[in-house]
Design an enzyme around this catalytic site. Structure first.
Site, PDB file in Angstrom:
ATOM      1  N   GLU A 123       0.835  -1.207   0.000  1.00 23.01           N
ATOM      2  CA  GLU A 123       0.000   0.000   0.000  1.00 23.01           C
ATOM      3  C   GLU A 123       0.870   1.258   0.000  1.00 23.01           C
ATOM      4  O   GLU A 123       1.096   1.866   1.048  1.00 23.01           O
ATOM      5  CB  GLU A 123      -0.947   0.011   1.204  1.00 23.01           C
ATOM      6  CG  GLU A 123      -2.066  -1.013   1.103  1.00 23.01           C
ATOM      7  CD  GLU A 123      -3.085  -0.900   2.235  1.00 23.01           C
ATOM      8  OE1 GLU A 123      -2.825  -0.167   3.212  1.00 23.01           O
ATOM      9  OE2 GLU A 123      -4.145  -1.553   2.144  1.00 23.01           O
TER      10      GLU A 123
ATOM     11  N   GLU B 170      -6.565  -7.211  -1.256  1.00 25.24           N
ATOM     12  CA  GLU B 170      -6.947  -7.054   0.148  1.00 25.24           C
ATOM     13  C   GLU B 170      -8.275  -6.321   0.239  1.00 25.24           C
ATOM     14  O   GLU B 170      -8.465  -5.299  -0.424  1.00 25.24           O
ATOM     15  CB  GLU B 170      -5.866  -6.284   0.913  1.00 25.24           C
ATOM     16  CG  GLU B 170      -6.122  -6.136   2.403  1.00 25.24           C
ATOM     17  CD  GLU B 170      -4.991  -5.395   3.109  1.00 25.24           C
ATOM     18  OE1 GLU B 170      -3.807  -5.693   2.818  1.00 25.24           O
ATOM     19  OE2 GLU B 170      -5.286  -4.508   3.930  1.00 25.24           O
TER      20      GLU B 170
END
Length: 474
Positions: free
Chosen positions: A301, A395
């Site tokens: 991320e 995710e």
């Protein structure tokens, strides 16, 4: 190395160089690690037979001293075609021994035999079939007993091809156009679970839990989440690299795909860990490049105001060739700006990627969402992006972005309906017993379970298991 007897139809030891190559790029997966194992005797407490299949070369099995014959036997759980066996002997080795297979644990067939064992590591190419594999020592090489640091069996379940596991059904994946396709060019959708950080919750990833994930949950894919900071990789690169190797093998043995997640989070600039990433992915790609089930997620991320799309793109341009040098075929998953939101969490959208894509083939871009935090703007961006870019949701959660709080199942279902419509693969966060609502198991479930069924699942676990079990039409 061991010298083989001149016996028909038995395995052959391979040279040290060939052994290394075979170990690094075994076509068949390791199928013995963590399995049930028994032995004829144990020297003392702490040297039990399960120590020989625990994946650690610092623990071992040892038989009682001064007694012949002795044996150690591993139950693979089902019938397998066995292609390769590695024996990592301690100082107490076998001068003469046989490697045998059996369908029932009582009638044995020799697949290798020697009377000239000299210890160290024996890498044996064999050809046999059975549920059980046994090393049967008939003559000690020392006055002591028999002792193995590791007994490794490589092979594949019998009756493969066509159906069976997700990997048997689909083989080597690739990006075709803007979709994920199997080796026959069919567009597919994978569904599965992400681990929590393996520095915290590795106890939730064992033989029983992964058997449940593959066979009860019917998951296609396991995401192996290795944090770089926060007590992860940077604290002990060797430990965490080996832990990832082991989890890849466990997923492979169960016919699941494995996403190797370079879980950089804080700091949010992937360039901060570029050198570490090159070291790590070089070793992972070198060892597993012959497998058909590995995908590489190179930046979990990316986040922070200074971490623009050009920064992420430059990182990808530097790291992708490192992987491709050793693994030319596996899909590579590239994180997107602002916590892999396609830029939405930072005030952007997918156009920055559409206008300046990564200059590499066989790649996908990742999108993460948490249904209780990310509403219509995120959903619409994902829908538009999926019509122009190859997207993989590596995710998501049914809760808030913290992985905690109340579940929003109605919004989650909106996302899953879109993902099904557009054949976008997805992985849910997370397969652990963390106290937060996003962890599927009740606190205290790991490591002993039970993991199958719904008895130990939180509400989110029951919901997501039900949706993973309705597999794509492979």
């Amino acid at each position: 190395m061991v010298a083989a007897m001149a016996l028909p139809l038995v395995g052959v030891p391979i040279s040290a160089g060939a052994a290394t190559a075979r170990a690094v790029a075994a076509a068949d997966p390791l199928v013995s690690q963590g399995r049930t194992v028994t032995a004829s005797s144990v020297e003392v407490a702490g040297l039990e037979p399960d120590k020989a299949v625990d994946g650690s070369t610092s623990t071992r099995w040892a038989s009682e001293e001064g007694v012949d014959p002795q044996w150690i036997r591993v139950d693979l759980g089902s019938a397998h075609n066995v292609s390769w066996v590695r024996l990592n002997w301690e100082a107490a080795y076998a001068g003469a021994y046989r490697v045998q297979t059996s369908a029932d644990g009582s009638t044995w067939t020799d697949v290798y035999s020697t009377t000239a064992g000299d210890g160290a590591i024996d890498d044996l190419t064999v050809s046999g079939q059975g549920r059980y594999v046994q090393v049967h020592g008939t003559q000690r090489g020392t006055p002591y007993g028999y002792s193995l640091w590791e007994l490794e069996v490589y092979g594949a379940p019998t009756g493969g091809g066509g159906g069976g596991t997700p990997v048997q059904a689909n083989g080597q994946l690739r990006v075709c156009g803007i979709k994920l396709c199997n080796e026959n060019g069919k567009q597919i959708q994978l569904r599965g679970m992400s681990s929590h950080g393996i520095q915290w919750y590795s106890q939730c990833l064992n033989t029983a839990s992964l058997d449940a994930l593959a066979n009860d949950w019917k998951a296609d894919v396991l995401r192996i989440s290795m944090y770089i900071q926060e007590g992860g990789y940077e604290t002990n690169p060797r430990l965490f690299t080996d832990r990832v190797h082991s989890l890849i093998e466990l997923a492979t043995a169960r016919g699941m795909y494995a996403i190797v997640d370079w879980h950089m989070l804080d700091p949010g600039d992937p360039m901060y860990n570029l050198a570490r990433a090159k070291t790590f992915f070089t070793e992972i790609a070198q060892r597993h490049n012959a497998k058909k089930n590995v995908l590489y997620e190179i930046a979990n991320e990316p986040n922070g105001d200074a971490v623009t799309w050009p920064v992420i793109r430059d990182y990808a341009h530097q790291l992708i060739p490192v992987i491709r040098q050793h693994d030319p075929d596996a899909p590579i998953l590239v994180g997107t700006r602002a916590w892999s939101s396609l830029g939405v969490s930072g005030g952007g959208n997918e156009t920055e990627i559409v206008n300046s894509p990564v200059n590499a083939a066989n790649i996908m871009y990742t999108f993460h969402f948490y249904a209780a935090s990310h509403g219509t703007e995120y959903l619409n961006t994902l829908s538009r992006a999926a019509d122009r870019l190859p997207i993989f949701v590596t995710e998501f959660g049914t809760q808030s972005a913290s992985g905690d709080g109340a579940d929003n199942f109605s919004r989650s279902q909106q996302y899953l309906d879109l993902l099904a419509q557009k054949k976008i693969s997805w992985v849910n966060w997370n397969y652990s017993d963390d106290f937060r609502t996003g962890a599927v198991f009740r606190t205290g479930t790991c490591p002993n379970g039970s993991f199958a069924g719904t008895g130990n699942l939180k509400e989110a676990g029951v919901w997501i298991r039900d949706r993973i079990r309705t597999a794509d039409d492979f």
